[in-house]
Design a protein around this motif. Structure first.
Motif, PDB file in Angstrom:
ATOM      1  N   ARG A  96       0.841  -1.201   0.000  1.00 56.13           N
ATOM      2  CA  ARG A  96       0.000   0.000   0.000  1.00 56.13           C
ATOM      3  C   ARG A  96       0.872   1.245   0.000  1.00 56.13           C
ATOM      4  O   ARG A  96       1.888   1.318   0.687  1.00 56.13           O
ATOM      5  CB  ARG A  96      -0.898   0.023   1.244  1.00 56.13           C
ATOM      6  N   TYR A 111      -2.364   7.269   6.453  1.00 56.75           N
ATOM      7  CA  TYR A 111      -3.312   7.038   5.363  1.00 56.75           C
ATOM      8  C   TYR A 111      -2.620   6.196   4.294  1.00 56.75           C
ATOM      9  O   TYR A 111      -1.545   6.569   3.817  1.00 56.75           O
ATOM     10  CB  TYR A 111      -3.755   8.362   4.740  1.00 56.75           C
ATOM     11  N   LEU A 114      -5.912   2.067  -0.830  1.00 53.56           N
ATOM     12  CA  LEU A 114      -6.394   0.719  -1.101  1.00 53.56           C
ATOM     13  C   LEU A 114      -6.736   0.541  -2.569  1.00 53.56           C
ATOM     14  O   LEU A 114      -6.868  -0.592  -3.048  1.00 53.56           O
ATOM     15  CB  LEU A 114      -7.637   0.416  -0.247  1.00 53.56           C
ATOM     16  N   THR A 125      -9.308   4.303   1.091  1.00 47.93           N
ATOM     17  CA  THR A 125      -8.133   4.573   1.905  1.00 47.93           C
ATOM     18  C   THR A 125      -8.228   3.846   3.237  1.00 47.93           C
ATOM     19  O   THR A 125      -9.280   3.848   3.873  1.00 47.93           O
ATOM     20  CB  THR A 125      -7.994   6.093   2.172  1.00 47.93           C
ATOM     21  N   TRP A 126      -7.127   3.217   3.641  1.00 46.93           N
ATOM     22  CA  TRP A 126      -7.017   2.631   4.971  1.00 46.93           C
ATOM     23  C   TRP A 126      -6.487   3.722   5.891  1.00 46.93           C
ATOM     24  O   TRP A 126      -5.463   4.343   5.611  1.00 46.93           O
ATOM     25  CB  TRP A 126      -6.046   1.449   4.950  1.00 46.93           C
ATOM     26  N   ARG A 128      -5.393   4.755   9.822  1.00 46.04           N
ATOM     27  CA  ARG A 128      -5.044   4.329  11.180  1.00 46.04           C
ATOM     28  C   ARG A 128      -4.821   5.580  12.010  1.00 46.04           C
ATOM     29  O   ARG A 128      -3.867   6.338  11.788  1.00 46.04           O
ATOM     30  CB  ARG A 128      -3.809   3.442  11.182  1.00 46.04           C
ATOM     31  N   ASP A 191      -8.666   1.724  13.422  1.00 46.18           N
ATOM     32  CA  ASP A 191      -8.465   1.337  12.034  1.00 46.18           C
ATOM     33  C   ASP A 191      -9.798   1.495  11.318  1.00 46.18           C
ATOM     34  O   ASP A 191     -10.849   1.053  11.822  1.00 46.18           O
ATOM     35  CB  ASP A 191      -7.987  -0.109  11.912  1.00 46.18           C
ATOM     36  N   VAL A 193     -11.760   2.154   7.146  1.00 42.85           N
ATOM     37  CA  VAL A 193     -11.668   2.243   5.692  1.00 42.85           C
ATOM     38  C   VAL A 193     -12.611   3.347   5.237  1.00 42.85           C
ATOM     39  O   VAL A 193     -13.783   3.375   5.630  1.00 42.85           O
ATOM     40  CB  VAL A 193     -12.036   0.909   5.014  1.00 42.85           C
TER      41      VAL A 193
END
Length: 201
Positions: A96, A111, A114, A125-126, A128, A191, A193
């Motif tokens: 990623r 960021y 994905l 976007t993942w 955290r 976490d 998405v």
């Protein structure tokens, strides 16, 4: 240029190069859009001096600042990070691409893309977010619509004048044209998405 928090002396030269590259990209995109420094600053709700400083490759801009500039230019923030296209539709977890500027202070948040590139109709976007992450000082406003789902932890999502607490498994959809911001006020890492259309990250 001072070293950003969490960045070692060895990494500082790379950070300097990165800021210079981002600044050159911002200047190019601004001129292509036919905007003055004042107009871009107004669109991004930033000071003219800050935008001018970034274009000259100076300072340590926060990720929130880069997001505001990208939205002022009406481009995904990934454009400022020089995200390149990839021929594969698959994004491996280990591959990623980050769009939080790799060391420039970023509101305790990471960021990762994905989606393979920024050319599609949507972007995923993942995200955290560490405890203490809070973007209330720089609410986001941009074109389109987005949906987010929290995978772990608890996240406060503010849309306009309304606040929502999202726990693991909860999701939310809203118009991105409404000012919105996020905060992790808990003790656990969040976490999540997020999917936006058109691409805005």
């Amino acid at each position: 240029m001072t070293t950003a928090p969490g960045v070692t002396d060895q990494e500082a030269p790379n950070l300097t190069v990165m800021v210079a590259a981002i600044g050159a990209t911002v200047r190019q995109l601004r001129k292509e859009a036919g905007l003055t420094l004042e107009q871009l600053a107004d669109r991004g709700q930033l000071s003219v001096g800050l935008v001018s400083q970034l274009e000259r490759g100076k300072g340590n801009p926060s990720f929130a600042t880069l997001v505001q500039i990208a939205h002022g230019l009406n481009v995904p923030v990934g454009r400022l990070m020089l995200i390149e296209n990839t021929p594969s539709p698959v994004v491996r977890a280990s591959q990623r691409r980050r769009v939080d500027s790799h060391g420039i202070p970023g509101d305790l948040c990471v960021y990762e893309m994905l989606t393979p590139d920024l050319n599609g109709a949507l972007e995923a976007t993942w995200v955290r977010a560490l405890p203490g992450h809070d973007t209330s000082a720089t609410p986001f406003v941009h074109h389109g619509e987005e949906i987010g789902i929290v995978l772990s932890g608890s996240l406060d999502v503010h849309v306009g004048d309304t606040s929502y607490r999202l726990d693991a498994g909860d999701s939310i959809r809203f118009s991105s044209t409404v000012p919105h911001w996020f905060a992790n006020r808990g003790t656990e890492t969040v976490d999540a998405v997020w999917v936006s259309t058109p691409p805005s990250w």
